[in-house]
Design a protein around this motif. Structure first.
Motif, PDB file in Angstrom:
ATOM      1  N   LEU A 123      -6.309  -6.343  -9.970  1.00  0.00           N
ATOM      2  CA  LEU A 123      -7.225  -7.468  -9.782  1.00  0.00           C
ATOM      3  C   LEU A 123      -7.414  -7.779  -8.299  1.00  0.00           C
ATOM      4  CD1 LEU A 123      -8.909  -9.760 -10.930  1.00  0.00           C
ATOM      5  CD2 LEU A 123      -6.822 -11.140 -11.081  1.00  0.00           C
ATOM      6  N   ALA A 124      -6.317  -7.819  -7.536  1.00  0.00           N
ATOM      7  CA  ALA A 124      -6.426  -8.127  -6.109  1.00  0.00           C
ATOM      8  C   ALA A 124      -7.200  -7.042  -5.375  1.00  0.00           C
ATOM      9  CB  ALA A 124      -5.032  -8.284  -5.508  1.00  0.00           C
ATOM     10  N   SER A 126      -9.614  -0.497   4.373  1.00  0.00           N
ATOM     11  CA  SER A 126      -8.793   0.120   3.331  1.00  0.00           C
ATOM     12  C   SER A 126      -7.372  -0.410   3.383  1.00  0.00           C
ATOM     13  CB  SER A 126      -8.799   1.640   3.493  1.00  0.00           C
ATOM     14  OG  SER A 126      -7.972   2.248   2.522  1.00  0.00           O
ATOM     15  N   SER A 127      -6.830  -0.587   4.591  1.00  0.00           N
ATOM     16  CA  SER A 127      -5.469  -1.119   4.739  1.00  0.00           C
ATOM     17  C   SER A 127      -5.378  -2.541   4.206  1.00  0.00           C
ATOM     18  CB  SER A 127      -5.047  -1.087   6.213  1.00  0.00           C
ATOM     19  OG  SER A 127      -5.038   0.235   6.705  1.00  0.00           O
ATOM     20  N   LEU A 128      -6.401  -3.329   4.460  1.00  0.00           N
ATOM     21  CA  LEU A 128      -6.404  -4.709   3.959  1.00  0.00           C
ATOM     22  C   LEU A 128      -6.453  -4.731   2.433  1.00  0.00           C
ATOM     23  CD1 LEU A 128      -8.834  -6.432   6.503  1.00  0.00           C
ATOM     24  CD2 LEU A 128      -6.353  -6.667   6.356  1.00  0.00           C
ATOM     25  N   ARG A 129      -7.206  -3.821   1.864  1.00  0.00           N
ATOM     26  CA  ARG A 129      -7.271  -3.770   0.400  1.00  0.00           C
ATOM     27  C   ARG A 129      -5.929  -3.365  -0.183  1.00  0.00           C
ATOM     28  NH1 ARG A 129     -12.278  -0.651   1.569  1.00  0.00           N
ATOM     29  NH2 ARG A 129     -13.961  -2.183   1.681  1.00  0.00           N
ATOM     30  N   ILE A 130      -5.269  -2.407   0.479  1.00  0.00           N
ATOM     31  CA  ILE A 130      -3.951  -1.974   0.006  1.00  0.00           C
ATOM     32  C   ILE A 130      -2.947  -3.117   0.117  1.00  0.00           C
ATOM     33  CG2 ILE A 130      -2.019  -0.424   0.493  1.00  0.00           C
ATOM     34  CD1 ILE A 130      -4.108   1.654   1.363  1.00  0.00           C
ATOM     35  N   ASN A 190      -7.483   2.956  -3.931  1.00  0.00           N
ATOM     36  CA  ASN A 190      -6.785   1.834  -3.300  1.00  0.00           C
ATOM     37  C   ASN A 190      -5.688   1.283  -4.206  1.00  0.00           C
ATOM     38  OD1 ASN A 190      -8.302   1.890  -0.931  1.00  0.00           O
ATOM     39  ND2 ASN A 190      -9.880   0.546  -1.764  1.00  0.00           N
ATOM     40  N   SER A 191      -5.963   1.222  -5.501  1.00  0.00           N
ATOM     41  CA  SER A 191      -4.958   0.720  -6.443  1.00  0.00           C
ATOM     42  C   SER A 191      -3.751   1.638  -6.487  1.00  0.00           C
ATOM     43  CB  SER A 191      -5.574   0.582  -7.839  1.00  0.00           C
ATOM     44  OG  SER A 191      -6.611  -0.374  -7.845  1.00  0.00           O
ATOM     45  N   LEU A 192      -4.021   2.953  -6.511  1.00  0.00           N
ATOM     46  CA  LEU A 192      -2.915   3.912  -6.566  1.00  0.00           C
ATOM     47  C   LEU A 192      -2.103   3.889  -5.276  1.00  0.00           C
ATOM     48  CD1 LEU A 192      -4.593   6.981  -8.331  1.00  0.00           C
ATOM     49  CD2 LEU A 192      -2.891   5.407  -9.271  1.00  0.00           C
ATOM     50  N   LYS A 193      -2.785   3.729  -4.126  1.00  0.00           N
ATOM     51  CA  LYS A 193      -2.051   3.633  -2.864  1.00  0.00           C
ATOM     52  C   LYS A 193      -1.150   2.394  -2.854  1.00  0.00           C
ATOM     53  CE  LYS A 193      -5.454   6.056  -0.006  1.00  0.00           C
ATOM     54  NZ  LYS A 193      -6.447   5.907   1.079  1.00  0.00           N
ATOM     55  N   SER A 194      -1.704   1.263  -3.290  1.00  0.00           N
ATOM     56  CA  SER A 194      -0.898   0.036  -3.343  1.00  0.00           C
ATOM     57  C   SER A 194       0.275   0.196  -4.295  1.00  0.00           C
ATOM     58  CB  SER A 194      -1.775  -1.143  -3.795  1.00  0.00           C
ATOM     59  OG  SER A 194      -2.827  -1.382  -2.882  1.00  0.00           O
ATOM     60  N   LEU A 195       0.014   0.816  -5.444  1.00  0.00           N
ATOM     61  CA  LEU A 195       1.077   1.024  -6.424  1.00  0.00           C
ATOM     62  C   LEU A 195       2.172   1.929  -5.860  1.00  0.00           C
ATOM     63  CD1 LEU A 195       2.068   0.509  -9.289  1.00  0.00           C
ATOM     64  CD2 LEU A 195       0.763   2.515 -10.035  1.00  0.00           C
ATOM     65  N   GLY A 205      -3.526  -5.489  -2.564  1.00  0.00           N
ATOM     66  CA  GLY A 205      -2.979  -4.971  -3.819  1.00  0.00           C
ATOM     67  C   GLY A 205      -1.488  -5.206  -3.925  1.00  0.00           C
ATOM     68  N   ILE A 206      -0.769  -4.994  -2.824  1.00  0.00           N
ATOM     69  CA  ILE A 206       0.680  -5.227  -2.821  1.00  0.00           C
ATOM     70  C   ILE A 206       0.976  -6.698  -3.079  1.00  0.00           C
ATOM     71  CG2 ILE A 206       2.758  -5.168  -1.386  1.00  0.00           C
ATOM     72  CD1 ILE A 206       1.517  -2.749   0.047  1.00  0.00           C
ATOM     73  N   ALA A 207       0.243  -7.574  -2.381  1.00  0.00           N
ATOM     74  CA  ALA A 207       0.430  -9.016  -2.591  1.00  0.00           C
ATOM     75  C   ALA A 207       0.109  -9.390  -4.034  1.00  0.00           C
ATOM     76  CB  ALA A 207      -0.444  -9.801  -1.619  1.00  0.00           C
ATOM     77  N   GLY A 208      -0.946  -8.773  -4.592  1.00  0.00           N
ATOM     78  CA  GLY A 208      -1.297  -9.040  -5.982  1.00  0.00           C
ATOM     79  C   GLY A 208      -0.219  -8.597  -6.942  1.00  0.00           C
TER      80      GLY A 208
END
Length: 227
Positions: free
Chosen positions: A58-59, A3-7, A76-81, A10-13
């Motif tokens: 997308l990421a 999950s952390s890697l996905r977040i 995951n998208s909302l966490k990254s956002l 998302g930040i990198a994306g």
């Protein structure tokens, strides 16, 4: 961990999407060239953030397993956002604090200014007054000039070389400083002062720095309340 890697992805994306959108707008000649301010504001605060969100989603989707449900992708998208938003807020606060601290070029707005304390050592055979009469000191910067004072009681001889001492206020935050030392009947001597713009306090003199005529200077910054 996944999950952390996905977040993180998302930040990198989001970053890549923001930068990529700005680059694409520049390449396609977006906006009204006659009104670059409005065009820039629209690009930075409206269009590029949309690109950042698209890149984030997308990421996150690319790093989410195909069998994961839509809820996982959304979370995951909302966490990254949220992390991106926090980073933006932190960056804005940091910039505002820096802008406030550097709003004026004063080195010390709340009290007396720091001093440039200096000694100038002349070649043997140069005649130097034993009093302040006939010696003029001036600190020159790109922001101001400031008259200095010599301290006759601190004059001394280093072997057969006369040494004068003095001080001058450092009023402004600038790294473009030089000290003009004028002795009556002699050519003016200009010494570059290699201090940072903030001129931190130093308790000891630096090394001697030589001019082409053989004279030398050493100096230090002295802040109020320190020795």
């Amino acid at each position: 961990m996944k999950s952390s890697l996905r977040i993180a992805a998302g930040i990198a994306g989001a970053v890549a999407g923001f930068i990529g959108t700005i680059g694409l707008l520049e390449l396609t000649g977006f906006g009204n060239r006659a009104d670059p301010i409005t065009t820039g504001l629209l690009a930075v605060f409206v269009i590029a953030p949309c690109g950042a969100i698209a890149g984030l989603v997308l990421a996150t989707k690319l790093t989410t397993r195909k069998d994961a449900n839509a809820g996982s992708l959304t979370r995951n998208s909302l966490k990254s956002l949220g992390i991106v938003a926090l980073l933006c807020v932190a960056g804005a606060v940091t910039y505002l604090l820096y802008a406030y601290a550097t709003a004026t070029p004063w080195l010390n707005r709340n009290g007396s200014n720091p001093l440039l304390v200096f000694e100038v050592r002349f070649p043997a055979g140069v005649t130097v007054p034993t009093s302040a009469q006939g010696i003029t000191i001036e600190l020159q910067t790109d922001l101001n000039t400031m008259p200095g004072e010599v301290t006759p009681a601190a004059f001394y001889r280093d072997g057969d070389q006369p040494v004068i001492a003095g001080e001058v206020e450092l009023a402004f935050r600038t790294s473009h400083r030089q000290l003009a030392v004028n002795i009556q009947g002699q050519p003016s001597r200009i010494y570059p002062i290699d201090l940072t713009a903030w001129a931190p306090h130093t308790p000891e003199f630096g090394t001697w720095r030589r001019l082409a005529d053989g004279s030398e200077i050493r100096y230090r910054a002295k802040w109020p309340g320190q020795t």
